[in-house]
Design an enzyme around this catalytic site. Structure first.
Site, mmCIF file in Angstrom:
data_model
loop_
_atom_site.group_PDB
_atom_site.id
_atom_site.type_symbol
_atom_site.label_atom_id
_atom_site.label_comp_id
_atom_site.label_asym_id
_atom_site.label_seq_id
_atom_site.Cartn_x
_atom_site.Cartn_y
_atom_site.Cartn_z
ATOM 1 N N ASP A 77 0.871 -1.179 0.000
ATOM 2 C CA ASP A 77 0.000 0.000 0.000
ATOM 3 C C ASP A 77 0.907 1.226 0.000
ATOM 4 O O ASP A 77 1.468 1.587 1.039
ATOM 5 C CB ASP A 77 -0.900 0.017 1.242
ATOM 6 C CG ASP A 77 -1.997 -1.026 1.188
ATOM 7 O OD1 ASP A 77 -2.750 -1.035 0.203
ATOM 8 O OD2 ASP A 77 -2.096 -1.835 2.131
ATOM 9 N N ARG A 120 3.959 2.850 2.899
ATOM 10 C CA ARG A 120 4.779 1.927 3.696
ATOM 11 C C ARG A 120 6.277 2.185 3.531
ATOM 12 O O ARG A 120 7.040 1.945 4.460
ATOM 13 C CB ARG A 120 4.468 0.484 3.309
ATOM 14 C CG ARG A 120 3.002 0.123 3.270
ATOM 15 C CD ARG A 120 2.269 0.407 4.556
ATOM 16 N NE ARG A 120 0.899 -0.124 4.497
ATOM 17 C CZ ARG A 120 -0.068 0.200 5.326
ATOM 18 N NH1 ARG A 120 0.175 1.067 6.310
ATOM 19 N NH2 ARG A 120 -1.279 -0.319 5.206
ATOM 20 N N ARG A 128 -7.419 9.970 2.349
ATOM 21 C CA ARG A 128 -7.040 9.021 1.302
ATOM 22 C C ARG A 128 -7.949 9.148 0.085
ATOM 23 O O ARG A 128 -7.602 8.646 -0.992
ATOM 24 C CB ARG A 128 -7.107 7.590 1.838
ATOM 25 C CG ARG A 128 -6.151 7.308 2.976
ATOM 26 C CD ARG A 128 -6.509 6.027 3.711
ATOM 27 N NE ARG A 128 -6.318 4.847 2.884
ATOM 28 C CZ ARG A 128 -6.757 3.635 3.221
ATOM 29 N NH1 ARG A 128 -7.442 3.462 4.358
ATOM 30 N NH2 ARG A 128 -6.537 2.607 2.427
ATOM 31 N N LYS A 188 -10.407 0.358 -4.839
ATOM 32 C CA LYS A 188 -10.810 -0.073 -3.499
ATOM 33 C C LYS A 188 -11.543 1.074 -2.786
ATOM 34 O O LYS A 188 -11.325 2.242 -3.110
ATOM 35 C CB LYS A 188 -9.591 -0.541 -2.689
ATOM 36 C CG LYS A 188 -8.520 0.526 -2.435
ATOM 37 C CD LYS A 188 -7.332 -0.073 -1.706
ATOM 38 C CE LYS A 188 -6.336 1.010 -1.303
ATOM 39 N NZ LYS A 188 -5.136 0.462 -0.650
ATOM 40 N N HIS A 189 -12.516 0.697 -1.894
ATOM 41 C CA HIS A 189 -12.891 -0.617 -1.407
ATOM 42 C C HIS A 189 -14.355 -0.849 -1.796
ATOM 43 O O HIS A 189 -15.230 -0.163 -1.277
ATOM 44 C CB HIS A 189 -12.742 -0.696 0.103
ATOM 45 C CG HIS A 189 -11.378 -0.281 0.588
ATOM 46 N ND1 HIS A 189 -10.999 1.045 0.744
ATOM 47 C CD2 HIS A 189 -10.300 -1.024 0.944
ATOM 48 C CE1 HIS A 189 -9.752 1.102 1.197
ATOM 49 N NE2 HIS A 189 -9.297 -0.130 1.327
ATOM 50 N N HIS A 223 -10.908 -1.898 10.372
ATOM 51 C CA HIS A 223 -9.766 -2.539 11.025
ATOM 52 C C HIS A 223 -10.105 -2.902 12.468
ATOM 53 O O HIS A 223 -9.578 -3.889 12.997
ATOM 54 C CB HIS A 223 -8.545 -1.610 11.026
ATOM 55 C CG HIS A 223 -7.953 -1.386 9.676
ATOM 56 N ND1 HIS A 223 -8.397 -0.401 8.834
ATOM 57 C CD2 HIS A 223 -6.946 -2.023 9.025
ATOM 58 C CE1 HIS A 223 -7.689 -0.435 7.716
ATOM 59 N NE2 HIS A 223 -6.814 -1.406 7.800
ATOM 60 N N ASP A 247 -10.303 -7.866 1.358
ATOM 61 C CA ASP A 247 -9.446 -7.083 2.246
ATOM 62 C C ASP A 247 -8.843 -8.067 3.256
ATOM 63 O O ASP A 247 -9.153 -9.269 3.252
ATOM 64 C CB ASP A 247 -10.247 -5.961 2.917
ATOM 65 C CG ASP A 247 -9.386 -4.745 3.268
ATOM 66 O OD1 ASP A 247 -8.151 -4.892 3.341
ATOM 67 O OD2 ASP A 247 -9.949 -3.657 3.476
#
Length: 335
Positions: free
Chosen positions: A60, A68, A133, A163-164, A176, A247
């Site tokens: 990602d 990352r 995002r 996504k998503h 999450h 996911d």
């Protein structure tokens, strides 16, 4: 098929064994797997060398707070910063999104990876996990940016992942850590959240990642566990013919299906081609779960990256520095 997570900056003996398994399609890398540009390039090569078949290596690398790899890479702005330009200069904003995609994808490909899970095409309507995002709250604006971003990724030989699905931006909860329920009817979702996905599919997007959100007026289970969403709507109604990713099954909202084997089977039974098992401690159990299943091993071949320059070639390419400069001049930040 499974995309798995590994623990650190080098492969362990156990992880090399996992890569021998027929069900392992590739690896998803995270911040924990990154120490330097050279190290992550070497790790990518080690993953490929350890496996008897082509591996899809992913990350990602969206920009903003979801990036990352940082040291040695462009400090990519969040998509919302680019989206904010649309109101005053739509053409400049769309061109900048395409350049952002080119820069992101070229750096990821130069590191030996195949794809970044991008772009986010959720609507920016206050979701805790999505936030900046997202390009915008306006479906038509997000649709325009989606097509531009797909073009930018494709220009580097990177597949694009929308996504998503069918849209995570309107619920407040972060899947999450929480269950998320979107009470809206399908007609409203068609008129709002599905619009960017339609644009991305029309632009040739190669993959879609499902949301763990529940839409009870359409189906009782999270979208990634739902044949109604995947087979009837995404593939049937929208005509999508690419790869469908779940996911991560380590996320709290995925637990509604039961334990790890139940989550894996629920995704595959619903129509996902690939299940993300990003937490290494879940990989053994997931691999045992898929023993004996018929797996779509050919699905991922079209997602393997094409035409990487390598870092020396990329840094010598005038487009790299020019794109960084354009982002800096337009957004007023160092990239």
């Amino acid at each position: 098929m499974l995309l798995i997570g590994v623990a650190g900056t080098e492969l362990t003996a156990q992880e090399r064994d996992w890569l021998q398994h027929d069900a392992v399609a590739g690896v998803v890398l995270f911040k924990r797997n990154f120490a330097s540009r050279q190290q992550v390039t070497d790790l990518s090569a080690a993953i490929r060398a350890a496996a008897p078949r082509p591996q899809l290596i992913c990350v990602d690398q969206e920009g903003g707070r979801v990036q990352r790899f940082r040291e040695g890479y462009s400090d990519l702005p969040p998509l919302q910063d680019i989206g904010a330009l649309y109101a005053t200069d739509p053409q400049q904003a769309l061109a900048l999104a395409e350049r952002h995609a080119w820069l992101m994808a070229s750096e990821v490909r130069a590191s030996g990876l195949d794809l970044s899970f991008a772009p986010v095409v959720d609507l920016g309507r206050g979701n805790r996990a999505i936030g900046n995002r997202a390009f915008s709250e306006d479906p038509q604006v997000v649709a325009a940016f989606t097509a531009a971003y797909v073009r930018g990724m494709h220009s580097v030989g990177m597949a694009a992942t929308l996504k998503h699905f069918p849209g995570h931006g309107t619920v407040l909860e972060d899947t999450h850590v929480d269950t998320a329920i979107d009470p809206r009817a399908l007609d409203e979702l068609r008129a709002q959240d599905l619009v960017p996905f339609q644009a991305g599919i029309a632009a040739g997007a190669d993959a879609v990642m499902m949301a763990h959100v529940i839409y009870p007026q359409i189906a009782p289970e999270p979208a990634g566990y739902s044949p109604r969403w995947i087979q009837d709507i995404l593939r049937g109604e929208l005509g999508f013919r690419g790869v469908v990713f779940s996911d991560d099954i380590g996320m709290a909202a995925s637990h509604s299906a039961g334990g790890v084997p139940a989550r894996v089977h629920a995704h595959l039974d619903a129509g996902c081609d690939v299940v993300l098992v990003c937490h290494p401690e879940l990989v053994d159990e997931a691999l045992h779960a898929v023993q004996g299943r018929s797996l779509n091993t050919a699905a991922l071949l079209g997602l393997i990256g094409r035409g990487a320059l390598g870092w020396d070639g990329l840094l010598a390419d005038a487009r790299h520095g020019d794109t960084q400069t354009r982002l800096l001049e337009t957004l007023g930040r160092t990239v």
